[in-house]
Design an enzyme around this catalytic site. Structure first.
Site, PDB file in Angstrom:
ATOM      1  N   CYS A   4       6.998  68.680-101.214  1.00  0.00           N
ATOM      2  CA  CYS A   4       7.644  69.990-101.077  1.00  0.00           C
ATOM      3  C   CYS A   4       8.935  69.944-100.256  1.00  0.00           C
ATOM      4  CB  CYS A   4       6.644  71.010-100.523  1.00  0.00           C
ATOM      5  SG  CYS A   4       7.119  72.707-100.984  1.00  0.00           S
ATOM      6  N   VAL A  57       7.811  78.257-101.587  1.00  0.00           N
ATOM      7  CA  VAL A  57       7.899  79.703-101.359  1.00  0.00           C
ATOM      8  C   VAL A  57       9.348  80.184-101.437  1.00  0.00           C
ATOM      9  CG1 VAL A  57       5.787  79.866-100.023  1.00  0.00           C
ATOM     10  CG2 VAL A  57       7.918  79.381 -98.837  1.00  0.00           C
ATOM     11  N   LYS A 106       3.316  63.791 -95.426  1.00  0.00           N
ATOM     12  CA  LYS A 106       4.569  64.568 -95.430  1.00  0.00           C
ATOM     13  C   LYS A 106       5.351  64.383 -94.123  1.00  0.00           C
ATOM     14  CE  LYS A 106       6.044  69.335 -96.516  1.00  0.00           C
ATOM     15  NZ  LYS A 106       5.511  70.674 -96.860  1.00  0.00           N
ATOM     16  N   GLU A 122       0.885  70.295-103.890  1.00  0.00           N
ATOM     17  CA  GLU A 122       0.538  70.116-102.476  1.00  0.00           C
ATOM     18  C   GLU A 122      -0.728  70.939-102.181  1.00  0.00           C
ATOM     19  OE1 GLU A 122       3.678  71.918-100.209  1.00  0.00           O
ATOM     20  OE2 GLU A 122       3.017  71.126 -98.284  1.00  0.00           O
TER      21      GLU A 122
HETATM   22  C1  ACM Z   1       6.611  73.670 -98.267  1.00  0.00           C
HETATM   23  O1  ACM Z   1       7.055  72.625 -97.812  1.00  0.00           O
HETATM   24  N1  ACM Z   1       5.348  73.787 -98.613  1.00  0.00           N
HETATM   25  C2  ACM Z   1       7.490  74.824 -98.490  1.00  0.00           C
END
Ligand code: ACM
Length: 262
Positions: A142, A169, A109, A38
């Site tokens: 992510c 993270v 996203k 990402e």
């Molecule tokens: C994330 O969605 N970058 C933790």
């Protein structure tokens, strides 16, 4: 079919250096489908909308998406990589699917994580699957992994493989993706970054540990939490085409949606 991920160590805002690092990691390798993290070229932790705008680009018209097409010429295959997509007044946390000629498709996203909600617009969906001939590919980014509905939707739409650019993270995803692969009988490729974004308002560290799983949950490739690397693996794609787990059980035929509150 050879698939792989790049796990990179980007430095916030240093787009050209970050692209050069990825080019070096990939080298001369031929890869049918390569997944990059990402926001792999810009870094992740933006101050605000105005700062994010400095690094956002129209699809196919900025340094990151143009680089992806150039990189696809080098690998001879398809590439998925994350970038900040400018569209009208909005900026999306997006991933481009490219080949050596062009950007083929963009996924925006849908589930925004933490500060992303301050400056990105959530993707409008729907989750899509692209038939590339060599595989049917679905994308999620992510934090989307936290929603089993995302991977399930992609699998029900026919995905053999889920490309999953990430900037993780929290610690759980590398193990959890085994379940996403297993419950959908698909290949998954999670490409994460390492290092940290140290800003004057916050520091975020990223966990690395990129992973590839097979449809029966086998860990096919994994990387450490502190090493920039490229990893590839050869797969038999048709393993994802049967959802059968015993002589009497087929994961999709056995679903019973009338009992699910979704
Ligand atoms: C994330 O969605 N970058 C933790």
């Amino acid at each position: 079919m050879r698939i792989g991920f790049v796990q990179n160590d980007p430095h916030f805002g240093q787009i050209q250096d970050n692209l050069d690092q990825v080019r070096e990691l990939v080298g001369e390798q031929k890869i049918d489908l390569l997944v990059l993290p990402e926001l792999f070229a810009s870094g992740y932790l933006f101050r605000d909308c105005a700062e994010l705008r400095l690094y956002a680009e129209h699809t196919g018209a900025g340094p990151v998406t143009r680089f992806l097409v150039e990189l696809a010429k080098q690998t001879g295959g398809y590439i998925v990589g994350g970038f900040a997509e400018l569209s009208g007044d909005h900026i999306y946390n997006a991933a481009a699917l490219v080949n050596c000629r062009d950007v083929l498709k963009v996924y925006r996203k849908i589930h925004l994580f933490d500060r992303e909600k301050l400056y990105f617009r959530a993707g409008e969906g729907p989750f899509w699957v692209e038939d590339l001939g060599i595989c049917r590919l679905g994308l999620m980014i992510c934090y989307d992994w936290y929603f089993p509905e995302a991977a399930r939707t992609l699998a029900l739409r026919g995905a053999d493989l889920i490309a999953h650019p990430a900037n993780l993270v929290l610690p759980h995803c590398p193990e959890a993706m085994k379940t996403r692969a297993l419950e959908n009988r698909v290949f998954t490729v999670t490409a994460n970054r390492i290092g940290s974004d140290q800003r004057d308002f916050q520091t975020l560290s990223f966990i690395g540990r990129s992973v590839i799983y097979s449809p029966n949950g086998t860990l096919l490739a994994s990387s450490s939490s502190d090493c920039a690397t490229l990893q590839t693996v050869d797969i038999t794609l048709t393993d994802a085409r049967t959802k059968r787990v015993t002589g009497r059980n087929d994961l999709f035929a056995d679903r019973n949606p009338e009992h699910y509150q979704i």
